[in-house]
Design an enzyme around this catalytic site. Structure first.
Site, short mmCIF file in Angstrom:
data_model
loop_
_atom_site.label_atom_id
_atom_site.label_comp_id
_atom_site.label_asym_id
_atom_site.label_seq_id
_atom_site.Cartn_x
_atom_site.Cartn_y
_atom_site.Cartn_z
N ASP A 294 0.85 -1.19 0.00
CA ASP A 294 0.00 0.00 0.00
C ASP A 294 0.89 1.24 0.00
O ASP A 294 2.03 1.20 0.49
CB ASP A 294 -0.86 0.04 1.27
CG ASP A 294 -2.06 -0.90 1.21
OD1 ASP A 294 -2.32 -1.48 0.14
OD2 ASP A 294 -2.74 -1.04 2.25
N GLN B 298 -0.45 6.90 -6.33
CA GLN B 298 -1.59 7.79 -6.04
C GLN B 298 -1.67 8.90 -7.09
O GLN B 298 -0.77 9.75 -7.18
CB GLN B 298 -1.40 8.41 -4.65
CG GLN B 298 -1.33 7.38 -3.53
CD GLN B 298 -0.57 7.88 -2.31
OE1 GLN B 298 0.42 8.61 -2.44
NE2 GLN B 298 -1.04 7.51 -1.12
N ARG C 27 -1.23 -0.79 -8.61
CA ARG C 27 -2.62 -0.42 -8.29
C ARG C 27 -2.68 1.10 -8.33
O ARG C 27 -1.89 1.76 -7.64
CB ARG C 27 -3.01 -0.89 -6.88
CG ARG C 27 -4.37 -0.34 -6.44
CD ARG C 27 -4.56 -0.38 -4.91
NE ARG C 27 -4.60 -1.74 -4.40
CZ ARG C 27 -4.26 -2.05 -3.15
NH1 ARG C 27 -3.86 -1.12 -2.31
NH2 ARG C 27 -4.32 -3.30 -2.74
N GLY D 182 -5.54 8.50 -3.93
CA GLY D 182 -4.70 8.91 -2.78
C GLY D 182 -5.61 9.32 -1.64
O GLY D 182 -6.50 10.16 -1.81
N ALA D 183 -5.39 8.71 -0.47
CA ALA D 183 -6.32 8.89 0.66
C ALA D 183 -5.80 9.85 1.72
O ALA D 183 -6.49 10.12 2.70
CB ALA D 183 -6.59 7.53 1.30
C1 LIG Z 1 -8.77 -1.29 -3.44
C2 LIG Z 1 -8.31 0.06 -2.98
C3 LIG Z 1 -7.06 0.19 -2.42
C4 LIG Z 1 -6.59 1.45 -2.02
N1 LIG Z 1 -5.31 1.58 -1.56
C5 LIG Z 1 -4.84 2.81 -1.27
C6 LIG Z 1 -3.48 3.02 -0.93
O1 LIG Z 1 -2.66 2.10 -0.88
N2 LIG Z 1 -3.09 4.29 -0.64
C7 LIG Z 1 -3.96 5.35 -0.69
O2 LIG Z 1 -3.54 6.48 -0.45
N3 LIG Z 1 -5.26 5.16 -0.99
C8 LIG Z 1 -5.72 3.94 -1.29
N4 LIG Z 1 -7.04 3.79 -1.63
C9 LIG Z 1 -8.00 4.89 -1.40
C10 LIG Z 1 -8.09 5.85 -2.57
O3 LIG Z 1 -6.89 6.55 -2.70
C11 LIG Z 1 -9.23 6.86 -2.37
O4 LIG Z 1 -8.96 7.61 -1.20
C12 LIG Z 1 -10.60 6.23 -2.22
O5 LIG Z 1 -10.77 5.14 -3.08
C13 LIG Z 1 -11.69 7.28 -2.56
O6 LIG Z 1 -11.58 7.70 -3.89
P1 LIG Z 1 -12.54 7.11 -5.04
O7 LIG Z 1 -11.82 7.32 -6.33
O8 LIG Z 1 -12.87 5.71 -4.72
O9 LIG Z 1 -13.86 7.92 -5.04
P2 LIG Z 1 -14.32 9.23 -4.21
O10 LIG Z 1 -13.45 10.36 -4.64
O11 LIG Z 1 -14.46 8.93 -2.76
O12 LIG Z 1 -15.75 9.41 -4.77
C14 LIG Z 1 -15.98 9.98 -6.06
C15 LIG Z 1 -17.37 9.59 -6.56
O13 LIG Z 1 -17.46 8.18 -6.63
C16 LIG Z 1 -18.78 7.77 -6.37
N5 LIG Z 1 -18.81 6.93 -5.14
C17 LIG Z 1 -17.86 6.85 -4.19
N6 LIG Z 1 -18.23 6.01 -3.22
C18 LIG Z 1 -19.46 5.57 -3.56
C19 LIG Z 1 -20.38 4.70 -2.95
N7 LIG Z 1 -20.10 4.10 -1.78
N8 LIG Z 1 -21.55 4.47 -3.58
C20 LIG Z 1 -21.83 5.08 -4.76
N9 LIG Z 1 -20.99 5.93 -5.37
C21 LIG Z 1 -19.83 6.16 -4.79
C22 LIG Z 1 -19.56 9.03 -6.17
O14 LIG Z 1 -20.04 9.44 -7.41
C23 LIG Z 1 -18.49 9.99 -5.68
O15 LIG Z 1 -18.82 11.34 -5.85
C24 LIG Z 1 -7.48 2.56 -2.11
C25 LIG Z 1 -8.73 2.43 -2.67
C26 LIG Z 1 -9.15 1.20 -3.13
C27 LIG Z 1 -10.51 1.11 -3.78
#
Ligand SMILES: Cc1cc2nc3c(=O)[nH]c(=O)nc-3n(C[C@H](O)[C@H](O)[C@H](O)COP(=O)(O)OP(=O)(O)OC[C@H]3O[C@@H](n4cnc5c(N)ncnc54)[C@H](O)[C@@H]3O)c2cc1C
Length: 280
Positions: free
Chosen positions: A108, A137, A158, A162-163
Site C-alpha cells: 500500500d 496515487q 494499483r 490517494g487517501a
Molecule cells: C482497493 C483500494 C485500495 C486502495 N489503496 C490505497 C493506498 O494504498 N493508498 C492510498 O492512499 N489510498 C488507497 N485507496 C483509497 C483511494 O486513494 C481513495 O482515497 C478512495 O478510493 C476514494 O476515492 P474514489 O476514487 O474511490 O472515489 P471518491 O473520490 O471517494 O468518490 C468519487 C465519486 O465516486 C462515487 N462513489 C464513491 N463512493 C461511492 C459509494 N459508496 N456508492 C456510490 N458511489 C460512490 C460518487 O459518485 C463519488 O462522488 C485505495 C482504494 C481502493 C478502492
C-alpha cells in the site's frame, strides 16, 4: 457492545483473520477476488513490527486453497519508520512466505513523506521477487513519471486517487484535476502496464476505464477493478457479470481507527451511515 460492531463493521470485515477469510469466501462464491489487509500502521517499535510481519505471514498460510493468497501491507507497520534494513528484512520474510504458498503481496502507499522510500524499497525487492506490486496515487504531482517508470520496468501497479491529506506543493487539490490525472495514468497502465489494478469507486473513472479498454481493444483479462470492502457492493457483481475482474480490499483487525477515519473523510454518506447506526 464491541466498538467495532458499532462504528466500523461496514468497512472492516472483523477483528480476526478468520473473519476476513470468511468474507473472502463469500466474495469468491460470487466470482469476486480479495486482497486481505491486517490493519496497522506507523509502528515504531521493532518487536511490534515483527509481530505485524508474522501476522501477515500467518494470514498468507491461513487463506485456504482455491482462494487467491493475496495480501496488502503497509510498510510503516513493518518497521519502515525504524530502519530501512529492518523493513526490508520483514517484508522479504513476507514475500518468501507468499512465494512458498503461491501468494502475492501489494505494498500500500501511505502519506507522501514515505513515497520516495516506499518506491526505493519496492525496487530493491523487485530485484529478488516478482510476487510484489506497488500502489501509486494519482493526486501526487510525481505520479505521472512514476507510472511511466513502472510501465518501463514491468511493475504491477494499483492506481488510486490517494487517501492522505497532502499540501499543494506535493499533490493536486482539485477533484476535476485529480480525475484527469487518474485518467491519464490509467490509460498508460492499460496500454502497456502489467495487469494494472484500477482502484476507485468513482463511476466516471470506472466507466471511463471500460470505454477506453473497449475503444483500444484491451481485453478485460488484462486488468482488474479494485474497490474497498463495504463500498458499492452492487457494482462489484455488475462488473463481474459483465466479464471484468474485480478484487475487493478486505481489511480486518483491531487497529481500524486510522483506516476508518480516512473512509469517513472521503465521503459524507459514510458519516451518515455511522450516525444512523449509533442512534439505532
Ligand atoms: C482497493 C483500494 C485500495 C486502495 N489503496 C490505497 C493506498 O494504498 N493508498 C492510498 O492512499 N489510498 C488507497 N485507496 C483509497 C483511494 O486513494 C481513495 O482515497 C478512495 O478510493 C476514494 O476515492 P474514489 O476514487 O474511490 O472515489 P471518491 O473520490 O471517494 O468518490 C468519487 C465519486 O465516486 C462515487 N462513489 C464513491 N463512493 C461511492 C459509494 N459508496 N456508492 C456510490 N458511489 C460512490 C460518487 O459518485 C463519488 O462522488 C485505495 C482504494 C481502493 C478502492
Amino acid at each position: 457492545m464491541n466498538p467495532l460492531t458499532i462504528f466500523a463493521s461496514r468497512f472492516v470485515a472483523g477483528e480476526r483473520p478468520q473473519d476476513a477469510i470468511r468474507a473472502g469466501e463469500r466474495l469468491h462464491a460470487k466470482g469476486i477476488k480479495a486482497t486481505f489487509d491486517k490493519l496497522g500502521e506507523d509502528v515504531l517499535d521493532a518487536a511490534a513490527a515483527k509481530r505485524a510481519t508474522e501476522a501477515s505471514m500467518e494470514l498468507l498460510k491461513l487463506i485456504p486453497k482455491g482462494i487467491e493468497r493475496n495480501v496488502s501491507i503497509k510498510m510503516s507497520s513493518m518497521g519502515q519508520g525504524i530502519s530501512r534494513d529492518l523493513c526490508l528484512e520483514n517484508v522479504s520474510g513476507i514475500l518468501d512466505c507468499a512465494k512458498a504458498v503461491g501468494g502475492f503481496v501489494r505494498l500500500d502507499m501511505e502519506g507522501s513523506r514515505l513515497t520516495e522510500d516506499t518506491i526505493g524499497i519496492f525496487h530493491e525487492l523487485r530485484k529478488r521477487y516478482d510476487n510484489v506490486g506497488l500502489v501509486l496515487q494519482a493526486m501526487l504531482h510525481r505520479t505521472a513519471d512514476d507510472v511511466k517508470e513502472a510501465v518501463r520496468r514491468g511493475d504491477r501497479i494499483r492506481l488510486c486517487k490517494g487517501a492522505y491529506r497532502e499540501p499543494a506543493s506535493v499533490a493536486l487539490q482539485d477533484m476535476a484535476e485529480i480525475r484527469a490525472a487518474f485518467t491519464a495514468c490509467a490509460h498508460r497502465l492499460l496500454d502497456k502496464g502489467s495487469y494494472p489494478a484500477i482502484a476507485t469507486h468513482d463511476e466516471s473513472l470506472v466507466k471511463g476505464t471500460i470505454d477506453y479498454a473497449r475503444a483500444q481493444k484491451i481485453a478485460a483479462s488484462r486488468f482488474e477493478f479494485q474497490m474497498l470492502y463495504g463500498l458499492r457492493r452492487g457494482r462489484w457483481e455488475e462488473l463481474v457479470g459483465a466479464g471484468y475482474n474485480v478484487r475487493i480490499y478486505v481489511p480486518f483487525g483491531t487497529h481500524w481507527i486510522p483506516y476508518f477515519y480516512r473512509r469517513l473523510r472521503e465521503r459524507k454518506e459514510n458519516i451518515a451511515f455511522v450516525l444512523r447506526n449509533l442512534f439505532r
